[in-house]
Scaffold this motif. Structure first.
Motif, PDB file in Angstrom:
ATOM      1  N   ALA A 108       0.843  -1.196   0.000  1.00 50.06           N
ATOM      2  CA  ALA A 108       0.000   0.000   0.000  1.00 50.06           C
ATOM      3  C   ALA A 108       0.880   1.250   0.000  1.00 50.06           C
ATOM      4  O   ALA A 108       0.639   2.204  -0.742  1.00 50.06           O
ATOM      5  CB  ALA A 108      -0.921  -0.002   1.210  1.00 50.06           C
ATOM      6  N   GLN A 109       1.930   1.231   0.822  1.00 47.97           N
ATOM      7  CA  GLN A 109       2.863   2.358   0.869  1.00 47.97           C
ATOM      8  C   GLN A 109       3.466   2.599  -0.511  1.00 47.97           C
ATOM      9  O   GLN A 109       3.658   3.732  -0.931  1.00 47.97           O
ATOM     10  CB  GLN A 109       3.958   2.050   1.897  1.00 47.97           C
ATOM     11  CG  GLN A 109       5.208   2.906   1.794  1.00 47.97           C
ATOM     12  CD  GLN A 109       4.958   4.341   2.209  1.00 47.97           C
ATOM     13  OE1 GLN A 109       3.883   4.673   2.691  1.00 47.97           O
ATOM     14  NE2 GLN A 109       5.940   5.191   2.009  1.00 47.97           N
ATOM     15  N   GLY A 110       3.716   1.502  -1.233  1.00 48.49           N
ATOM     16  CA  GLY A 110       4.335   1.607  -2.552  1.00 48.49           C
ATOM     17  C   GLY A 110       3.521   2.431  -3.530  1.00 48.49           C
ATOM     18  O   GLY A 110       4.068   3.237  -4.261  1.00 48.49           O
ATOM     19  N   PHE A 111       2.197   2.236  -3.576  1.00 50.27           N
ATOM     20  CA  PHE A 111       1.446   2.947  -4.617  1.00 50.27           C
ATOM     21  C   PHE A 111       0.571   4.089  -4.092  1.00 50.27           C
ATOM     22  O   PHE A 111       0.220   4.991  -4.830  1.00 50.27           O
ATOM     23  CB  PHE A 111       0.621   1.983  -5.479  1.00 50.27           C
ATOM     24  CG  PHE A 111      -0.565   1.383  -4.801  1.00 50.27           C
ATOM     25  CD1 PHE A 111      -1.784   2.046  -4.784  1.00 50.27           C
ATOM     26  CD2 PHE A 111      -0.480   0.154  -4.174  1.00 50.27           C
ATOM     27  CE1 PHE A 111      -2.882   1.495  -4.159  1.00 50.27           C
ATOM     28  CE2 PHE A 111      -1.575  -0.405  -3.545  1.00 50.27           C
ATOM     29  CZ  PHE A 111      -2.775   0.273  -3.533  1.00 50.27           C
ATOM     30  N   LEU A 112       0.202   4.041  -2.795  1.00 56.26           N
ATOM     31  CA  LEU A 112      -0.690   5.097  -2.291  1.00 56.26           C
ATOM     32  C   LEU A 112      -0.012   6.466  -2.317  1.00 56.26           C
ATOM     33  O   LEU A 112      -0.671   7.488  -2.438  1.00 56.26           O
ATOM     34  CB  LEU A 112      -1.126   4.786  -0.861  1.00 56.26           C
ATOM     35  CG  LEU A 112      -2.281   3.797  -0.689  1.00 56.26           C
ATOM     36  CD1 LEU A 112      -2.599   3.607   0.783  1.00 56.26           C
ATOM     37  CD2 LEU A 112      -3.522   4.264  -1.428  1.00 56.26           C
TER      38      LEU A 112
END
Lengths: 285, 263
Positions: A108-112
């Motif tokens: 989630a951290q990668g794309f949010l």
């Protein structure tokens, strides 16, 4: 007896005749991993019985397969904008089922942040994870980066990095905690963060994503350093990136891996027309 | 009674149930491959998959062995010849239960060993951030087995009142699902979010919460997967709950079975 044997032979012949077109059809069927509809987490929780961790892990893997498929398509010049909303919904569902699932937070951290620019959402999710994964320095490390780099909330960033430093015992986070108190060296810090992410990544699709971004930021850093040298020598800021190249401060000319053009803003800040994302991603709501 | 236990175990082995488990356990070989898809928690994922596989196999065993054991005897009229011997109906039933329960424990031990091997292999390939707490994993599997032994007792209770295998099998599955959510439902009913519910529904839910078995207490997967500390007090209470609840179910089942008419 004869009848059984002959009917058996007929069936066998039909099977052989059918199996080739059947498997060809299946092979040519376009592989689309769809995210589809996932029932509410409350319902999933009840049905999952004592397999909540398994269901959570399978939701994360589903998102990962879907994303991996898109990256593969992008390699073949087929641009499909990822369904970030569904991806986020699935990952949020996964951590409700298993609040300890690191893959969900990490992905989630990668794309949010970079792609969807939902910094608050990303940090809320990380805060939720920190309540459970009390030993994990990655979550405050991510949150600290989001606070400082995207949200420009340096006080919060320092707090997160302090916690990351305490948990990891490493000096990197503590160093970042100190440096984020001031708004300088953003590019260099992005490089440090991306290198840390890229180093630990085994998933080829995600690794490639990080490598691209890292290349873009290294190019940016190179231009920034050239700007500094220019100012030291000439006493004024350069007007354009081309000026740096022509006058020999920047060689070879910078290249944006996202296909954009680097340019200088009036205050000397280095930016790129691609905004560090592929074109097809930009229009996603 | 020990003779009945022995016969039950022998019967289960003769039905090739153990071989069936071993074939299903072949899925353990795939776990390291699937787990390597994880980005940051390969060992945790292989633990998740191993524990879920064990839990799933034990669920099938307890539903089908527990639900069909007594019914099969009555259907095949074994009970006539056996109960002609100087053996009480109660000890016959308890012997059958003991045999099935022992088999589930045995299966849990064998599958547990396979899980240990798989997790050791995965963690050697991709060392985890947090050390694996092997004792927690063993306790988790033991509690899983206890949960399914409790479920077998439920299946036996259904068997004593039923003339077919439908009620024991489906009743047991329903109890398993209901027992897994009672805690959540109870917490919801007692939270401000349930204001709109009628008092009758609340009372009913609370009543069911105290009557139905609570399987939530036996689920220690999160503790085993992420190496979280186990609450000693909670474990003790869960064991006590298990003993008392199984005792209660078996007493009721034995009383019904003793009075049951068999034709």
């Amino acid at each position: 007896m004869m009848r059984t044997v002959s009917s058996g032979i007929v069936c066998l012949i039909l099977y052989v005749a059918l199996i080739i077109p059947f498997t060809t059809y299946l092979k040519n069927k376009p592989f689309v991993e769809k995210l589809g509809y996932v029932p509410s987490v409350t319902a999933l929780k009840a049905v999952a019985a004592d397999h909540k961790e398994l269901v959570a892990a399978s939701l994360v893997l589903k998102v990962l397969m879907y994303f991996g498929g898109l990256v593969e398509k992008a390699d073949n010049q087929v641009a499909v904008p990822p369904d970030y909303i569904s991806m986020s919904r699935l990952l949020h569902g996964a951590v409700k089922l298993d609040p300890y699932n690191m893959d969900a937070y990490y992905f989630a951290q990668g794309f949010l942040t970079w792609d969807v620019k939902q910094f608050k959402l990303a940090n809320d999710l990380l805060d939720y994870g920190m309540k459970y994964r009390t030993w994990d320095w990655y979550l405050p490390f991510f949150a600290g980066f989001n606070s400082a780099y995207f949200m420009k909330d340096y006080a919060a960033a320092a707090r997160y990095y302090q916690r990351a430093g305490e948990l990891s015992g490493s000096d990197l986070s503590k160093l970042l905690a100190g440096r984020y108190m001031q708004e300088s060296g953003q590019t260099e810090l992005a490089i440090v963060y991306l290198s840390a992410m890229e180093n630990g990544e085994r998933n080829p699709a995600l690794k490639k994503n990080y490598q691209l971004r890292l290349t873009a930021f290294r190019e940016t850093r190179r231009i920034e350093l050239a700007c500094d040298r220019y100012r030291e020598t000439r006493g004024v800021l350069p007007k354009t990136v081309e000026q740096l190249v022509i006058e020999g401060f920047l060689s070879p000319p910078p290249k944006d891996p996202y296909g954009g053009q680097f340019y200088l803003e009036a205050d000397g800040k280095v930016v790129t027309t691609s905004k560090y994302a592929f074109k097809n991603v930009k229009n996603v709501k | 009674m020990t003779t009945i236990i022995r016969i039950t175990l022998k019967g289960i082995f003769r039905d090739r149930v153990f071989q069936g488990i071993m074939v299903t356990a072949g899925a353990f070989l795939l776990i390291p491959v699937i787990a390597s898809l994880s980005m940051r928690q390969v060992t945790e994922l292989s633990l998740t998959l191993s524990l879920s596989l064990i839990s799933f196999i034990l669920l099938l065993l307890s539903v089908f062995l527990g639900g069909t054991s007594l019914w099969k005897d009555i259907e095949r009229r074994y009970t006539f010849s056996v109960l002609g011997l100087p053996i009480s109906r109660q000890s016959y039933m308890l012997g059958r239960f003991g045999g099935v329960a022992l088999f589930v424990l045995l299966a849990a031990a064998v599958l547990g060993a396979a899980a240990f091997a798989v997790v050791t292999y995965s963690s050697a390939l991709y060392p985890p951030d947090r050390p694996i707490v092997w004792s927690t994993m063993a306790i988790c599997i033991l509690f899983d087995a206890m949960k399914y032994i409790l479920l077998i007792a439920v299946a036996f209770l259904f068997s004593t009142v039923s003339t077919s295998f439908f009620l024991p099998v489906f009743g047991t599955i329903a109890t398993f699902l209901a027992g897994g959510v009672t805690q959540q439902v109870y917490e919801f009913v007692n939270s401000p979010a349930s204001k709109a519910l009628s008092p009758f529904v609340k009372l009913l839910a609370t009543g069911l919460y105290y009557i139905l078995p609570n399987f939530g207490a036996f689920d220690l997967k999160v503790n085993a997967i992420y190496g979280l500390p186990l609450p000693a007090n909670g474990l003790f209470l869960s064991v006590a709950y298990f003993v008392v609840y199984v005792g209660l179910l078996l007493s009721v089942a034995a009383a019904i079975f003793a009075r049951r008419e068999m034709r």
